[in-house]
Design a protein around this motif. Structure first.
Motif, mmCIF file in Angstrom:
data_model
loop_
_atom_site.group_PDB
_atom_site.id
_atom_site.type_symbol
_atom_site.label_atom_id
_atom_site.label_comp_id
_atom_site.label_asym_id
_atom_site.label_seq_id
_atom_site.Cartn_x
_atom_site.Cartn_y
_atom_site.Cartn_z
ATOM 1 N N UNK A 109 0.841 -1.194 0.000
ATOM 2 C CA UNK A 109 0.000 0.000 0.000
ATOM 3 C C UNK A 109 0.878 1.246 0.000
ATOM 4 N N UNK A 110 0.373 2.314 -0.579
ATOM 5 C CA UNK A 110 1.101 3.588 -0.561
ATOM 6 C C UNK A 110 1.231 4.139 0.856
ATOM 7 N N UNK A 111 0.421 3.622 1.784
ATOM 8 C CA UNK A 111 0.481 4.068 3.177
ATOM 9 C C UNK A 111 1.547 3.319 3.986
ATOM 10 N N UNK A 112 2.149 2.301 3.384
ATOM 11 C CA UNK A 112 3.053 1.402 4.099
ATOM 12 C C UNK A 112 4.500 1.850 3.944
ATOM 13 N N UNK A 113 5.103 2.266 5.061
ATOM 14 C CA UNK A 113 6.516 2.639 5.058
ATOM 15 C C UNK A 113 7.421 1.537 5.601
ATOM 16 N N UNK A 114 6.827 0.466 6.146
ATOM 17 C CA UNK A 114 7.633 -0.391 7.000
ATOM 18 C C UNK A 114 7.740 -1.864 6.620
ATOM 19 N N UNK A 115 6.827 -2.410 5.849
ATOM 20 C CA UNK A 115 6.922 -3.828 5.488
ATOM 21 C C UNK A 115 8.152 -4.063 4.612
ATOM 22 N N UNK A 116 8.813 -5.203 4.807
ATOM 23 C CA UNK A 116 9.962 -5.523 3.978
ATOM 24 C C UNK A 116 10.142 -7.032 3.906
ATOM 25 N N UNK A 117 11.010 -7.461 3.019
ATOM 26 C CA UNK A 117 11.258 -8.875 2.783
ATOM 27 C C UNK A 117 12.767 -9.091 2.656
ATOM 28 N N UNK A 118 13.256 -10.218 3.167
ATOM 29 C CA UNK A 118 14.673 -10.548 3.058
ATOM 30 C C UNK A 118 14.815 -12.005 2.630
ATOM 31 N N UNK A 119 15.944 -12.293 2.024
ATOM 32 C CA UNK A 119 16.295 -13.667 1.686
ATOM 33 C C UNK A 119 17.302 -14.141 2.719
ATOM 34 N N UNK A 120 16.936 -15.108 3.534
ATOM 35 C CA UNK A 120 17.801 -15.553 4.629
ATOM 36 C C UNK A 120 19.069 -16.230 4.128
ATOM 37 N N UNK A 121 19.111 -16.553 2.842
ATOM 38 C CA UNK A 121 20.325 -17.136 2.256
ATOM 39 C C UNK A 121 21.219 -16.087 1.608
ATOM 40 N N UNK A 122 20.814 -14.825 1.691
ATOM 41 C CA UNK A 122 21.562 -13.759 1.019
ATOM 42 C C UNK A 122 21.613 -12.533 1.917
ATOM 43 N N UNK A 123 22.734 -12.329 2.601
ATOM 44 C CA UNK A 123 22.841 -11.225 3.561
ATOM 45 C C UNK A 123 22.718 -9.859 2.894
ATOM 46 N N UNK A 124 22.971 -9.783 1.579
ATOM 47 C CA UNK A 124 22.884 -8.487 0.895
ATOM 48 C C UNK A 124 21.454 -7.970 0.822
#
Length: 454
Positions: A82-97
């Motif tokens: 959503x355009x209201x969302x500043x905080x959700x994120x996603x990471x790949x636990x196999x890739x520290x970058x």
């Protein structure tokens, strides 16, 4: 070691309800238009991301009906937000970058670039973590940074230089002391990308004319911190303090259970059944209410509510120091104490993270998807139903900690924010200009991290 540093820091920056990982094998979508992609493909991972978000995401109903499944996973995830969302994120636990990186989590410090009266630009070190690469190199709060990796730091390049730091493993700073409006004693120092240890809770007791004031600096809210909080309040109670100052100015948040434990140690009149927090989610999440006792118990290592209340101060007013880095669980402390006592907030407006969530990941054995989602799942409210502070919580007493340079160590009674509160408590005239109206903040090095979803 660098990878571990990133992982530890980003966990501290995420607001969680508890240490929860959601076991998702398959959230088979009912939409017949979704193709059946081969297992292990980027497209199949994106379908899993979409299904997970439809189940848990606060703004699930705003998600696009037909996203592009061929996008890279991070780009696909962003396309759902959503355009209201500043905080959700996603990471790949196999890739520290893929983990969030910042000056603070890589090197253990933060700075602010200011425009002084008359137009002069000054970059001030505002925070140096204990046992961090920065502290080990000799950096201190209050130092002035004039160059980063040999480049003179200006108003126009401060953000660009900060953005380039995560790409490096060695940082060279030219720093000096602030004296009579100029920078003196400039020296060069080298800081190596590394690991910062858990930050201690700092406490002090001030006394004047027989009146004692307790000061507590809390950097973050990890699970398992209730024993140290209980110890600090036992010391405060034994000393007979009458006033309490909580310093949450750099506290990004963490465990709501730990924040609830801190709140349980302060006001009078609460019981284990007193309402602490309400979570409101999407149509699947509904509304969840928790008492102090229930929320504290979400930390498996926490002390019980009765054990904490044995050292509770039972006071009716608390002073809380804040800045734009005050977020998540620390904002919950401010908002959720208000139904039970007077909260006097001093400093700057907070970040405005009136939300909570938990980690969504694949726990199958063997695991088939290495991506880990950190979505906004709930909006949070206090016992009076008050919340909705996405624009931040405004202090009753606005004070700029940069109103007087150099910045003094945290806990120093002459430090601007702390001095302002002590002057109020002890009815003294404030000796410093505290409004900071003539001082303009141009850039803060933690700005990219606290808007972590973008």
């Amino acid at each position: 070691m660098p990878t571990q540093s990133i992982i530890r820091f980003f966990k501290a920056a995420v607001l969680v309800l508890a240490v929860v990982s959601v076991f998702i094998i398959s959230c088979k979508d009912t939409d017949e238009d979704i193709p059946n992609f081969p297992e292990g493909s980027t497209e199949s991972v994106n379908v899993w991301v979409q299904d997970s978000m439809r189940r848990y995401y606060y703004w699930a109903e705003q998600m696009p009906a037909k996203p592009d499944y061929h996008l890279p996973v991070k780009d696909f995830f962003k396309s759902l937000l959503s355009s209201q969302d500043r905080f959700s994120f996603i990471v790949n636990t196999d890739d520290s970058s893929t983990y969030p990186r910042s000056v603070r989590n890589m090197y253990g410090f933060d700075y602010t670039t200011l425009q002084m009266p008359g137009g002069k630009v000054v970059t001030v070190v505002k925070l140096v973590l204990k046992n961090s690469p920065a502290q080990n190199a000799g950096l201190e709060r209050g130092k002035i940074i004039t160059k980063i990796n040999g480049t003179l730091l200006t108003a126009s390049n401060a953000e660009q230089l900060t953005t380039s730091i995560p790409e490096k493993t060695i940082l060279t700073l030219t720093v000096g002391d602030w004296k009579d409006g100029t920078v003196t004693n400039e020296t060069n120092m080298t800081i190596y990308y590394g690991f910062s240890l858990d930050q201690p809770v700092m406490s002090k007791i001030f006394e004047e004319s027989g009146r004692k004031t307790g000061y507590l600096y809390v950097y973050d809210f990890p699970d398992g911190m209730t024993p140290i909080l209980n110890q600090k309040f036992a010391e405060f109670k034994a000393a007979g303090i009458q006033d309490l100052i909580l310093d949450l100015r750099y506290n990004y948040g963490g465990s709501v259970a730990s924040a609830a434990a801190l709140c349980a140690l302060i006001p009078s009149g609460i019981t284990s059944g007193s309402h602490f927090i309400t979570y409101k989610g999407n149509k699947n999440g509904g509304e969840v209410k928790r008492t102090f006792s229930q929320q504290i118990a979400y930390d498996p290592g926490a002390l019980s509510f009765p054990a904490l209340r044995a050292n509770a101060l039972g006071i009716n007013k608390v002073y809380i120091l804040t800045s734009s880095s005050t977020a998540s669980a620390s904002e919950i402390v401010i908002n959720n104490l208000k139904p039970y006592m007077q909260v006097m907030q001093v400093g700057d407006i907070t970040l405005g993270k009136d939300m909570a969530g938990f980690t969504v990941e694949d726990k199958r054995k063997p695991r088939k998807i290495s991506w880990q989602i950190h979505p906004v799942i709930y909006k949070v409210f206090n016992a009076d139903g008050e919340g909705g502070y996405s624009n931040g919580i405004t202090p009753q007493k606005p004070v700029s900690e940069y109103a007087s340079l150099p910045l003094l160590p945290l806990g120093n009674p002459d430090e601007v924010l702390l001095s302002s509160v002590l002057s109020t408590i002890y009815s003294k005239q404030e000796s410093k200009e505290i409004s900071g109206e003539k001082m303009k903040i141009i850039f803060q090095s933690d700005a990219p991290l606290i808007s972590i979803g973008n």
